[in-house]
Design a protein around this motif. Structure first.
Motif, PDB file in Angstrom:
ATOM      1  N   ALA A 112      30.352 -43.160   1.024  1.00  0.00           N
ATOM      2  CA  ALA A 112      31.625 -43.039   1.735  1.00  0.00           C
ATOM      3  C   ALA A 112      32.709 -42.973   0.471  1.00  0.00           C
ATOM      4  O   ALA A 112      33.795 -41.984   0.833  1.00  0.00           O
ATOM      5  N   ASN A 113      32.727 -43.538  -0.422  1.00  0.00           N
ATOM      6  CA  ASN A 113      33.635 -43.486  -1.679  1.00  0.00           C
ATOM      7  C   ASN A 113      33.642 -42.139  -2.012  1.00  0.00           C
ATOM      8  O   ASN A 113      34.904 -41.413  -2.383  1.00  0.00           O
ATOM      9  N   TYR A 126      34.942 -39.349   0.254  1.00  0.00           N
ATOM     10  CA  TYR A 126      36.381 -39.503   0.437  1.00  0.00           C
ATOM     11  C   TYR A 126      37.195 -38.921  -0.716  1.00  0.00           C
ATOM     12  O   TYR A 126      38.226 -38.417  -0.635  1.00  0.00           O
ATOM     13  N   LEU A 127      36.791 -39.087  -1.850  1.00  0.00           N
ATOM     14  CA  LEU A 127      37.363 -38.571  -3.157  1.00  0.00           C
ATOM     15  C   LEU A 127      37.281 -37.083  -3.128  1.00  0.00           C
ATOM     16  O   LEU A 127      38.035 -36.563  -3.569  1.00  0.00           O
ATOM     17  N   VAL A 142      37.116 -34.988  -0.299  1.00  0.00           N
ATOM     18  CA  VAL A 142      37.995 -34.522   0.699  1.00  0.00           C
ATOM     19  C   VAL A 142      39.436 -34.763   0.526  1.00  0.00           C
ATOM     20  O   VAL A 142      40.419 -33.909   0.680  1.00  0.00           O
ATOM     21  N   SER A 143      39.686 -35.718  -0.372  1.00  0.00           N
ATOM     22  CA  SER A 143      41.239 -35.995  -0.692  1.00  0.00           C
ATOM     23  C   SER A 143      41.760 -35.400  -1.995  1.00  0.00           C
ATOM     24  O   SER A 143      42.774 -35.045  -2.141  1.00  0.00           O
TER      25      SER A 143
END
Length: 219
Positions: free
Chosen positions: A210-211, A214-215, A217-218
């Motif tokens: 997940a982390n 997220y990194l 995508v962001s």
């Protein structure tokens, strides 16, 4: 975020039940505190070596976000997270089937005659290398020009060794009381090994996936 990731991985490393079980065989044995100290030293040295090699490999120059090296490190963490989830699923399925008694490793039969050198070399072979790999992929982000990065790497090594350090210190300070405590702790771990592997692998595996996503995508 670097400190949080490394502390979480460090906790998973120090609480992994398989190497803990081995240490709980070594420490109560004959001259166990000496062999235990050698085990802890080997454990710490191997962790420090992985951190040092990783920092040297990056040239103390972490890859910038959204670059190929940065995305590669995150992809590695996703793969390792998937491996951990797979390990958890494998243990969940195995619990549904009766398991034959597991034969202890041969070295345990001669633990009283084990040399401190053997104990020191044994430690790195028992480390959870999937988690160590996740730690290395996270260390890629560290740059040693700030106290935060130094603190993160120091905390990672200390946290990843904390259970072993605590047991070794207690065995030295309270040798008589420690024997009963270590026996109870080993019995508890033996009874909850599968649960520990399942919970730890799922939590850390899903966090890494997940982390990292997220990194990606962001950025």
């Amino acid at each position: 975020m670097l400190i949080l990731n490394l502390v979480l991985i460090g906790l998973a490393v120090t609480l992994d039940p398989l190497p803990l079980t081995a240490f709980l065989v070594v420490l109560p044995s004959k001259r166990g505190t000496v062999k235990g100290a050698a085990f802890v030293f080997g454990w710490l040295v191997s962790l420090a070596a992985v951190v040092t090699i990783t920092v040297l490999a990056t040239g103390d120059n972490p890859p910038r976000p959204a670059t190929v090296p940065s995305l590669a490190a995150l992809a590695i963490k996703i793969v390792l997270g998937l491996v951990l989830v797979r390990i958890a699923i494998k243990h969940i399925r195995a619990r549904r089937q009766p398991k034959p008694p597991k034969k202890p490793p041969k070295w345990q039969e001669h633990v009283d005659n084990m040399s401190p050198w053997f104990a020191m070399v044994l430690a790195p072979t028992l480390q959870p290398w999937v988690l160590i790999g996740a730690g290395a992929a996270t260390v890629v982000q560290a740059k040693l020009d700030s106290w935060q990065s130094f603190l993160a790497l120091f905390l990672y090594c200390v946290v990843a060794s904390s259970s072993y350090l605590a047991m070794e210190i207690y065995a030295v300070v309270r040798p008589t009381e420690s024997q009963a405590l270590l026996a109870r702790f080993r019995a508890w771990i033996d009874a909850h090994t599968d649960q520990g592997i399942i919970i730890g692998s799922l939590l850390i595996g899903l966090w890494l996936i997940a982390n990292s996503i997220y990194l990606i995508v962001s950025t």
